[in-house]
Scaffold this motif. Structure first.
Motif, mmCIF file in Angstrom:
data_model
loop_
_atom_site.group_PDB
_atom_site.id
_atom_site.type_symbol
_atom_site.label_atom_id
_atom_site.label_comp_id
_atom_site.label_asym_id
_atom_site.label_seq_id
_atom_site.Cartn_x
_atom_site.Cartn_y
_atom_site.Cartn_z
ATOM 1 N N GLN A 98 -26.316 2.086 -13.839
ATOM 2 C CA GLN A 98 -26.155 3.128 -12.829
ATOM 3 C C GLN A 98 -24.674 3.428 -12.581
ATOM 4 O OE1 GLN A 98 -28.508 2.375 -9.291
ATOM 5 N NE2 GLN A 98 -30.026 1.227 -10.451
ATOM 6 N N ALA A 99 -23.887 3.290 -13.624
ATOM 7 C CA ALA A 99 -22.436 3.482 -13.481
ATOM 8 C C ALA A 99 -22.078 4.888 -13.031
ATOM 9 C CB ALA A 99 -21.744 3.165 -14.808
ATOM 10 N N ASP A 100 -22.860 5.887 -13.433
ATOM 11 C CA ASP A 100 -22.557 7.274 -13.063
ATOM 12 C C ASP A 100 -22.718 7.529 -11.565
ATOM 13 O OD1 ASP A 100 -22.007 7.805 -15.688
ATOM 14 O OD2 ASP A 100 -23.962 8.698 -16.124
ATOM 15 N N THR A 101 -23.496 6.685 -10.895
ATOM 16 C CA THR A 101 -23.714 6.849 -9.451
ATOM 17 C C THR A 101 -23.440 5.544 -8.714
ATOM 18 O OG1 THR A 101 -26.074 6.363 -9.742
ATOM 19 C CG2 THR A 101 -25.414 8.680 -9.774
ATOM 20 N N SER A 102 -22.506 4.768 -9.230
ATOM 21 C CA SER A 102 -22.268 3.427 -8.682
ATOM 22 C C SER A 102 -21.529 3.434 -7.349
ATOM 23 C CB SER A 102 -21.477 2.585 -9.686
ATOM 24 O OG SER A 102 -20.224 3.190 -9.962
ATOM 25 N N GLU A 103 -20.823 4.520 -7.043
ATOM 26 C CA GLU A 103 -20.052 4.592 -5.794
ATOM 27 C C GLU A 103 -20.727 5.578 -4.835
ATOM 28 O OE1 GLU A 103 -17.632 2.545 -5.315
ATOM 29 O OE2 GLU A 103 -17.470 1.819 -7.376
ATOM 30 N N LYS A 104 -21.416 5.038 -3.841
ATOM 31 C CA LYS A 104 -22.164 5.870 -2.885
ATOM 32 C C LYS A 104 -21.441 5.877 -1.539
ATOM 33 C CE LYS A 104 -26.651 6.187 -0.552
ATOM 34 N NZ LYS A 104 -27.988 5.546 -0.396
ATOM 35 N N VAL A 105 -21.281 7.060 -0.983
ATOM 36 C CA VAL A 105 -20.630 7.221 0.318
ATOM 37 C C VAL A 105 -21.596 7.919 1.280
ATOM 38 C CG1 VAL A 105 -18.780 8.398 1.578
ATOM 39 C CG2 VAL A 105 -18.291 7.267 -0.598
ATOM 40 N N GLU A 106 -21.802 7.310 2.434
ATOM 41 C CA GLU A 106 -22.655 7.886 3.483
ATOM 42 C C GLU A 106 -21.794 8.196 4.703
ATOM 43 O OE1 GLU A 106 -26.481 5.866 4.180
ATOM 44 O OE2 GLU A 106 -25.897 4.500 2.571
ATOM 45 N N LEU A 107 -21.917 9.399 5.209
ATOM 46 C CA LEU A 107 -21.178 9.836 6.396
ATOM 47 C C LEU A 107 -22.173 10.131 7.511
ATOM 48 C CD1 LEU A 107 -18.778 12.402 4.662
ATOM 49 C CD2 LEU A 107 -18.369 9.959 5.049
ATOM 50 N N THR A 108 -21.952 9.561 8.683
ATOM 51 C CA THR A 108 -22.830 9.788 9.827
ATOM 52 C C THR A 108 -21.990 10.163 11.033
ATOM 53 O OG1 THR A 108 -24.331 8.082 8.960
ATOM 54 C CG2 THR A 108 -24.714 8.854 11.205
ATOM 55 N N ILE A 161 -25.650 14.007 12.678
ATOM 56 C CA ILE A 161 -25.531 14.774 11.437
ATOM 57 C C ILE A 161 -25.046 13.832 10.343
ATOM 58 C CG2 ILE A 161 -24.470 16.781 10.320
ATOM 59 C CD1 ILE A 161 -24.141 18.002 13.098
ATOM 60 N N ARG A 162 -25.669 13.929 9.171
ATOM 61 C CA ARG A 162 -25.418 12.946 8.127
ATOM 62 C C ARG A 162 -25.331 13.619 6.768
ATOM 63 N NH1 ARG A 162 -28.668 10.280 4.713
ATOM 64 N NH2 ARG A 162 -28.083 8.190 4.031
ATOM 65 N N LYS A 213 -20.889 18.517 1.861
ATOM 66 C CA LYS A 213 -22.239 18.646 2.432
ATOM 67 C C LYS A 213 -22.186 18.559 3.956
ATOM 68 C CE LYS A 213 -24.623 16.499 -1.509
ATOM 69 N NZ LYS A 213 -25.473 15.351 -1.928
ATOM 70 N N LEU A 214 -21.375 17.620 4.447
ATOM 71 C CA LEU A 214 -21.290 17.418 5.894
ATOM 72 C C LEU A 214 -20.711 18.640 6.589
ATOM 73 C CD1 LEU A 214 -21.657 15.352 8.214
ATOM 74 C CD2 LEU A 214 -19.275 14.680 7.831
ATOM 75 N N TYR A 215 -19.651 19.198 6.048
ATOM 76 C CA TYR A 215 -19.043 20.381 6.659
ATOM 77 C C TYR A 215 -20.043 21.533 6.730
ATOM 78 C CZ TYR A 215 -14.619 17.940 5.697
ATOM 79 O OH TYR A 215 -13.600 17.027 5.626
ATOM 80 N N VAL A 241 -29.636 15.711 8.920
ATOM 81 C CA VAL A 241 -29.361 14.373 8.401
ATOM 82 C C VAL A 241 -29.566 14.297 6.895
ATOM 83 C CG1 VAL A 241 -29.924 13.236 10.571
ATOM 84 C CG2 VAL A 241 -31.723 13.577 8.880
ATOM 85 N N GLY A 242 -30.142 15.355 6.292
ATOM 86 C CA GLY A 242 -30.292 15.388 4.842
ATOM 87 C C GLY A 242 -31.362 14.473 4.302
ATOM 88 N N HIS A 243 -32.335 14.110 5.123
ATOM 89 C CA HIS A 243 -33.419 13.242 4.678
ATOM 90 C C HIS A 243 -34.650 14.071 4.290
ATOM 91 C CE1 HIS A 243 -31.924 9.396 6.937
ATOM 92 N NE2 HIS A 243 -31.252 9.650 5.832
ATOM 93 N N PRO A 244 -35.522 13.534 3.441
ATOM 94 C CA PRO A 244 -36.760 14.254 3.108
ATOM 95 C C PRO A 244 -37.824 14.112 4.195
ATOM 96 C CG PRO A 244 -36.665 12.204 1.883
ATOM 97 C CD PRO A 244 -35.339 12.327 2.602
ATOM 98 N N PHE A 245 -37.547 13.318 5.241
ATOM 99 C CA PHE A 245 -38.502 13.146 6.334
ATOM 100 C C PHE A 245 -37.731 12.875 7.622
ATOM 101 C CE2 PHE A 245 -37.523 8.898 4.993
ATOM 102 C CZ PHE A 245 -37.511 8.164 6.168
ATOM 103 N N PHE A 246 -38.428 12.988 8.772
ATOM 104 C CA PHE A 246 -37.799 12.706 10.064
ATOM 105 C C PHE A 246 -38.885 12.240 11.022
ATOM 106 C CE2 PHE A 246 -36.093 13.678 14.264
ATOM 107 C CZ PHE A 246 -34.797 13.176 14.156
#
Length: 222
Positions: free
Chosen positions: A49-59, A67-68, A86-88, A182-187
């Motif tokens: 999973q090297a192509d997506t190994s660095e994940k950043v979450e903003l809340t 808002i996330r 995405k956040l902006y 929040v960018g989730h598929p559910f709430f």
């Protein structure tokens, strides 16, 4: 505005901390009522999973909706840039929506009905029998709201991440709006009309679904 930069399975270099703080500092331009922004960096050690190994979450937390945004790539700095983009955009939508509500507020206005499929889980809820050592009231009270808790599932290598949230009372339309922010598929929320625990989710295309849980359901006796 407070900015908290945290990491999981990774170390935070001072240069990265400074870069992330400078990027999220622009949040105040779109959301003046912001109080805190959490930046969480997660490193995935699996080489596949090297192509997506660095994940950043903003809340973003403030006097309004949470808002996330999140993003993953092979470079943590690029992940910050993508997540901030995405956040902006979500902050702009939230700001524009608030302006429209103040400008065109009409108590007699009826919104166009959304395509929503509802599912009542009364029978399914009555069939649920939680384990005493996993979901007891004492354990639930010990968890802090908004703080993730990770634990191993029995003797298996599976790790379960749990997070306790405050129950929010709102309409289905408001829940759909919060889900987009929040960018989730559910709430998950409490329906203000029925006071039932519910979850809205994305279906095919631009349609949505609502799952309603019978709040009066009780576990079966052993």
């Amino acid at each position: 505005m407070e900015i908290i930069v945290e990491a999981r399975n990774a170390e935070i270099h001072p240069n990265f901390r400074q870069y992330a703080e400078e990027k999220v500092a622009k949040v105040e331009q779109f959301y003046p009522r912001v109080q805190r922004v959490n930046v969480e960096l997660t490193h995935e050690p699996n080489q596949r999973q090297a192509d997506t190994s660095e994940k950043v979450e903003l809340t973003v937390f403030g006097k309004g909706p949470i808002i996330r945004a999140e993003a993953s790539s092979s470079d943590r700095y690029a992940s910050v840039d993508i997540a901030c983009g995405k956040l902006y955009e979500r902050l702009r939508r939230a700001r524009d929506r608030a302006k429209d509500h103040r400008r065109h507020r009409d108590p007699h206005r009826h919104e166009e009905p959304l395509k929503i499929e509802e599912l009542n889980l009364r029978d399914a809820a009555k069939a649920v029998t939680p384990k005493d050592d996993e979901f007891s009231p004492d354990i639930a009270r010990e968890r802090q709201i908004g703080v993730p808790d990770e634990s191993q599932l029995g003797d298996s290598p599976v790790v379960v991440r749990q997070k306790l949230h405050e129950a929010s009372v709102m309409t289905v339309s408001e829940a759909l709006y919060q889900m987009e922010l929040v960018g989730h598929p559910f709430f998950v929320f409490i329906d203000s009309e029925t006071m039932q625990p519910c979850a809205v989710y994305h279906r095919r295309g631009w349609t949505y679904g609502v799952i309603r849980l019978d709040a009066t359901a009780t576990p079966r006796e052993k």
